[in-house]
Design an enzyme around this catalytic site. Structure first.
Site, PDB file in Angstrom:
ATOM      1  N   LYS A  65      27.481  49.290  15.219  1.00 33.65           N
ATOM      2  CA  LYS A  65      27.370  50.742  15.195  1.00 33.65           C
ATOM      3  C   LYS A  65      28.282  51.401  16.240  1.00 33.65           C
ATOM      4  CE  LYS A  65      23.164  52.664  15.091  1.00 33.65           C
ATOM      5  NZ  LYS A  65      22.732  53.613  14.057  1.00 33.65           N
ATOM      6  N   HIS A 109      15.046  67.413   7.918  1.00 35.48           N
ATOM      7  CA  HIS A 109      14.192  66.354   7.379  1.00 35.48           C
ATOM      8  C   HIS A 109      13.183  66.960   6.402  1.00 35.48           C
ATOM      9  CE1 HIS A 109      12.334  62.416   7.311  1.00 35.48           C
ATOM     10  NE2 HIS A 109      11.171  63.035   7.342  1.00 35.48           N
TER      11      HIS A 109
HETATM   12  C1  GAR Z   1      17.824  66.307   2.115  1.00 33.13           C
HETATM   13  O1  GAR Z   1      16.659  66.634   1.399  1.00 33.13           O
HETATM   14  C2  GAR Z   1      17.501  65.969   3.542  1.00 33.13           C
HETATM   15  O2  GAR Z   1      16.413  66.678   4.048  1.00 33.13           O
HETATM   16  C3  GAR Z   1      17.203  64.507   3.456  1.00 33.13           C
HETATM   17  O3  GAR Z   1      18.150  64.013   2.565  1.00 33.13           O
HETATM   18  C4  GAR Z   1      18.422  64.999   1.570  1.00 33.13           C
HETATM   19  C5  GAR Z   1      19.914  65.079   1.356  1.00 33.13           C
HETATM   20  O4  GAR Z   1      20.204  65.859   0.233  1.00 33.13           O
HETATM   21  N1  GAR Z   1      17.290  63.871   4.733  1.00 33.13           N
HETATM   22  C6  GAR Z   1      16.521  62.863   5.138  1.00 33.13           C
HETATM   23  O5  GAR Z   1      15.665  62.358   4.438  1.00 33.13           O
HETATM   24  C7  GAR Z   1      16.764  62.377   6.556  1.00 33.13           C
HETATM   25  N2  GAR Z   1      15.813  61.416   6.952  1.00 33.13           N
HETATM   26  P1  GAR Z   1      21.654  66.488   0.025  1.00 33.13           P
HETATM   27  O6  GAR Z   1      22.667  65.344   0.159  1.00 33.13           O
HETATM   28  O7  GAR Z   1      21.647  67.021  -1.363  1.00 33.13           O
HETATM   29  O8  GAR Z   1      21.858  67.542   1.063  1.00 33.13           O
END
Ligand code: GAR
Length: 196
Positions: A65, A109
């Site tokens: 990382k 989130h």
């Molecule tokens: C979103 O709903 C965000 O809140 C979630 O991933 C999705 C991405 O959607 N994030 C997480 O779960 C972080 N742990 P997108 O690519 O359409 O914006």
């Protein structure tokens, strides 16, 4: 103008929502870079059509990382990025990026943290049978979805609701709340800078 780097791994609907509000003049920043850890992700096309520079990388091609975060850091510095916006970046951020961007990394989130951290927060909420869930925007620290909370919005889970319909409603909230909260944060920082 504040320069933002958006980090995303997938579809990029939040990336698009942020870019739209900037174009509409309602968010006073500029997306200087998309960082993506999935070279085939849809979000890359969304950045390309908007002429936003992309740094896409394959984590497996780096020894650890720290090595890929070092490569990201170099890009961020070259582009004079001020803020890191995690918009569906499905990875923990390590010290290589946390140290230089302390207090300037935020994440969205899809739950009311501290409930349902980590992967598939919407599936976790359905599974738990909660009646209320929502969206959280928070500062990022070394933990999994543990940093200080900036903003939250709740949503009622309907009877018989399935994953897809809840996800759709949660994301509609995200697309409104994320750009608004980023704007609020940038304006607060501007005011602090004027004072000092
Ligand atoms: C979103 O709903 C965000 O809140 C979630 O991933 C999705 C991405 O959607 N994030 C997480 O779960 C972080 N742990 P997108 O690519 O359409 O914006």
């Amino acid at each position: 103008k504040h320069k933002l780097a958006v980090f995303a791994s997938g579809t990029g609907s939040n990336f698009d929502a942020i870019a739209e509000q900037i174009e509409a003049g309602r968010l006073d920043g500029k997306i200087g870079l998309l960082v993506c850890d999935q070279p085939g992700a849809k979000v890359i096309d969304k950045a390309t059509v908007r002429n936003i520079p992309v740094f896409a990388f394959q984590p497996k091609e780096f020894p650890a990382k720290a090595a890929f975060e070092q490569a990201i850091l170099k890009e961020l510095q070259e582009k004079h990025i001020d803020w890191i916006i995690l918009a569906g970046y499905m990875r923990l951020v390590g010290p290589t990026l946390l140290a230089p961007f302390e207090g300037r990394i935020i994440n969205i989130h899809p739950s009311l943290l501290p409930a349902f951290p980590g992967k598939d927060a919407i599936g976790q909420a359905i599974e738990a049978g909660v009646k209320v869930t929502g969206v959280t925007i928070h500062f990022v620290d070394e933990g999994m979805d543990t940093g200080a909370i900036i903003e939250q919005e709740a949503i009622r889970v309907k009877e018989e609701e399935d994953r897809a319909s809840l996800q759709k409603r949660v994301q509609a909230i995200e697309h409104n709340l994320f750009p608004k909260t980023i704007q609020r944060l940038l304006m607060a920082v501007n005011r602090e800078e004027i004072k000092s």
